[in-house]
Write a protein that holds these residues in place. Structure first.
Motif, PDB file in Angstrom:
ATOM      1  N   ILE A 197       0.888  -1.213  -0.038  1.00 13.23           N
ATOM      2  CA  ILE A 197       0.016   0.008   0.026  1.00 13.23           C
ATOM      3  C   ILE A 197       0.890   1.154   0.056  1.00 13.23           C
ATOM      4  CG2 ILE A 197      -1.789   1.242   1.426  1.00 13.23           C
ATOM      5  CD1 ILE A 197      -2.792  -1.411   2.222  1.00 13.23           C
ATOM      6  N   LEU A 198       1.878   1.202   0.731  1.00 14.56           N
ATOM      7  CA  LEU A 198       2.957   2.424   0.932  1.00 14.56           C
ATOM      8  C   LEU A 198       3.555   2.669  -0.088  1.00 14.56           C
ATOM      9  CD1 LEU A 198       3.992   2.000   4.653  1.00 14.56           C
ATOM     10  CD2 LEU A 198       2.507   3.895   3.896  1.00 14.56           C
ATOM     11  N   ALA A 199       3.840   1.597  -0.721  1.00 16.52           N
ATOM     12  CA  ALA A 199       4.776   1.808  -2.356  1.00 16.52           C
ATOM     13  C   ALA A 199       3.763   2.299  -3.186  1.00 16.52           C
ATOM     14  CB  ALA A 199       5.217   0.360  -2.431  1.00 16.52           C
ATOM     15  N   ASP A 200       2.620   1.700  -3.411  1.00 16.35           N
ATOM     16  CA  ASP A 200       1.586   2.286  -4.402  1.00 16.35           C
ATOM     17  C   ASP A 200       1.274   3.775  -4.185  1.00 16.35           C
ATOM     18  OD1 ASP A 200       1.280  -0.215  -5.300  1.00 16.35           O
ATOM     19  OD2 ASP A 200      -0.484  -0.908  -4.383  1.00 16.35           O
ATOM     20  N   ARG A 201       1.443   4.199  -3.019  1.00 13.48           N
ATOM     21  CA  ARG A 201       1.219   5.595  -2.406  1.00 13.48           C
ATOM     22  C   ARG A 201       2.478   6.494  -2.673  1.00 13.48           C
ATOM     23  NH1 ARG A 201      -3.725   6.469  -0.026  1.00 13.48           N
ATOM     24  NH2 ARG A 201      -2.898   8.041   1.169  1.00 13.48           N
ATOM     25  N   ASN A 202       3.698   5.787  -2.961  1.00 11.65           N
ATOM     26  CA  ASN A 202       4.891   6.479  -2.857  1.00 11.65           C
ATOM     27  C   ASN A 202       5.227   7.194  -1.683  1.00 11.65           C
ATOM     28  OD1 ASN A 202       5.145   6.172  -5.964  1.00 11.65           O
ATOM     29  ND2 ASN A 202       4.106   7.552  -6.548  1.00 11.65           N
ATOM     30  N   ALA A 203       4.788   6.512  -0.561  1.00  7.76           N
ATOM     31  CA  ALA A 203       5.098   6.837   0.537  1.00  7.76           C
ATOM     32  C   ALA A 203       5.767   5.924   1.660  1.00  7.76           C
ATOM     33  CB  ALA A 203       3.731   7.115   1.484  1.00  7.76           C
ATOM     34  N   ALA A 204       6.639   4.862   0.927  1.00  5.90           N
ATOM     35  CA  ALA A 204       7.281   4.020   1.604  1.00  5.90           C
ATOM     36  C   ALA A 204       8.753   4.131   2.165  1.00  5.90           C
ATOM     37  CB  ALA A 204       7.414   2.616   0.939  1.00  5.90           C
TER      38      ALA A 204
END
Length: 526
Positions: A372-379
């Protein structure tokens, strides 16, 4: 819809041919206009029959939203429906007078020469004291025989028009957008229970009725339409159409809030507590199918909303996800410590089984949150958190590969995210990730290839290689030489980083000499 205009001249003084079309009678007793498609089909049949049979009566037709009515012959219509015969006779007389006129009204030249005309009556036709003529943009003209008191009582628009000029015997509506619905809406003024009439209608048709009812100031109909829309389910694109139509209502006195409550909450802040509760429910589920399907659904919905969830709302979503990540890491470390304890090996399978299953669940939760975080570019912060788990990585080799391999999936997902540019961790974080977690990943690589169906070897190897190549050249050499020794021993049981090795080789052995030669050539030119 254009404005209604009073007309004092004869309504039938047009250079058009009046066509008799089948008209169906509703249970309330008013006539209902056929749809335009039926009208055109009827007109075509009349033309064909006029050529072959000399003007025989047309067959019965069926409107899209009315009951089927049988065709009435000329003799039967004379006896059974004297009111309609009277209307048609008046129309024929007007047509004869029109043919004899030498100076027709100027407005006739502005009308389309080819129109289909239909007569529609409501209530007791012999008591009708007003004619309303609708001119549609598609060439359809409808004359309605109505009653002033009914229209003035139900429609503020008609009440205003009738009060300005007295007496008014006829009213015209030019460029009518929806003749069929206009006729139906006027007919609803004669119904004692408008809501009951709408029950069998479709949502798109009720929206059309709502639009006309609002223009006419037909309050009872507008309220009945809103009641219908509040109670009926909306399917597919109907929701957007309903919300758009409701918000376009010009008056705020209709009580539209019950309808909009279906799609909008009274809360002025994002429901963060609800979002946190949903994430917590999914993470704590032990049922495999429900857990798997809801994870997929929530991830898809979050991916769809990632472009619209901006600013403070996006920060709060990330905060909730990172809080869940921290909880998973703490739980995972505790379980690893429990599973690697000296006394744990002597326990029965009844005690070991739940612990190993919980390790798999927590690792799967962490992998889901990483996706989820990678999809949101927030990882980025997750990479920092994972790179600091030295204790967890140290215990990794002490557990059976069957129980620990999902932990390596988290490592692989972070390498893929870095390789794709989905996150931009610092150089130190990237180096820590490789130093701490690359070896555990290589230890589990054979199991991941054959025991994990979602594992994509090529994507993972490309992500690892690209991550290594983002480091300084000296770090690249250290990591790739260590990998080379491992790869030469186990082969396919280790990630294949040959592409990264080639790039490092060219950077180390070819580029320096190519740069020197280029500098010499440039110096010679100077």
């Amino acid at each position: 819809m254009a404005e209604l205009k009073p007309a004092t001249a004869s309504l039938d003084a047009r250079t058009t041919k009046i066509r008799n079309v089948p008209i169906a009678v509703t249970p309330e007793g008013f006539w209902c206009c056929p749809s335009q498609a039926v009208l055109q089909k009827t007109a075509k049949n009349q033309n064909q029959q006029a050529k072959t049979k000399g003007g025989a009566s047309p067959p019965a037709s069926k409107a899209s939203s009315i009951q089927r009515a049988p065709t009435i012959s000329s003799e039967r219509r004379t006896h059974s429906t004297p009111t309609r015969s009277k209307i048609n006779s008046e129309e024929q007389r007007c047509l004869s007078g029109e043919n004899a006129a030498t100076n027709p009204p100027k407005v006739v030249n502005e009308r389309p020469q080819k129109q289909h005309k239909v007569s529609v009556g409501f209530g007791q036709l012999e008591m009708s004291d007003l004619k309303v003529v609708l001119y549609g943009k598609d060439g359809l003209a409808v004359k309605m025989s109505v009653h002033k008191n009914i229209l003035a009582e139900n429609s503020t628009f008609f009440a205003d028009k009738l009060s300005r000029q007295s007496p008014v015997s006829s009213v015209e509506v030019t460029d009518c957008d929806d003749v069929e619905i206009y006729v139906e809406t006027v007919g609803l003024m004669y119904c004692s229970d408008v809501k009951q009439r709408l029950i069998k209608q479709t949502v798109p048709r009720v929206l059309r009725i709502l639009k006309v009812a609002e223009l006419l100031g037909f309050r009872a109909c507008v309220i009945s339409c809103l009641y219908y829309l509040e109670a009926v389910p909306w399917v597919g694109e109907e929701e957007e159409n309903v919300v758009s139509s409701i918000r376009n209502l010009q008056s705020e006195n209709y009580g539209v809030s019950p309808v909009l409550k279906r799609v909008a909450s009274d809360l002025t802040t994002p429901p963060n507590d609800t979002f946190s509760h949903i994430i917590e429910l999914v993470l704590r589920s032990n049922e495999d199918r429900g857990r798997r399907e809801m994870k997929s659904l929530v991830q898809k919905l979050l991916k769809e909303n990632s472009t619209t969830c901006t600013g403070g709302s996006s920060d709060l979503c990330a905060e909730t996800l990172y809080r869940s990540c921290q909880n998973c890491l703490e739980s995972l470390l505790t379980l690893f410590q429990q599973a690697t304890d000296s006394d744990f090996a002597e326990q029965s399978l009844n005690i070991k089984g739940p612990v190993f299953r919980q390790i798999a669940l927590e690792a799967d939760n962490l992998l889901w949150l990483a996706e989820i975080l990678a999809d949101r570019n927030a990882a980025d912060d997750l990479a920092v958190m994972w790179a600091s788990q030295r204790d967890l990585a140290g215990l990794h080799s002490k557990l059976p590969v069957k129980s620990r391999h999902l932990v390596s999936c988290v490592t692989a997902r972070l390498f893929v995210a870095i390789g794709k540019g989905e996150m931009l961790p610092s150089k130190d974080t990237r180096r820590l990730l490789l130093d701490i977690w690359l070896q555990p990943l290589m230890d589990d690589y054979n199991w991941l290839q054959h025991g994990c169906r979602s594992f994509d070897r090529k994507v993972v190897e490309e992500g690892i290689g690209r991550t290594i190549l983002t480091l300084p050249l000296e770090d690249q050499q250290t990591i790739l030489l260590s990998w080379l020794g491992k790869f030469l021993k186990v082969g396919d049981s280790c990630p294949n980083l040959q592409k990264a090795f080639e790039v490092w080789w060219r950077r180390t052995f070819i580029r320096p000499y190519a740069d020197q030669q280029g500098n010499r050539l440039q110096s010679g030119r100077i």
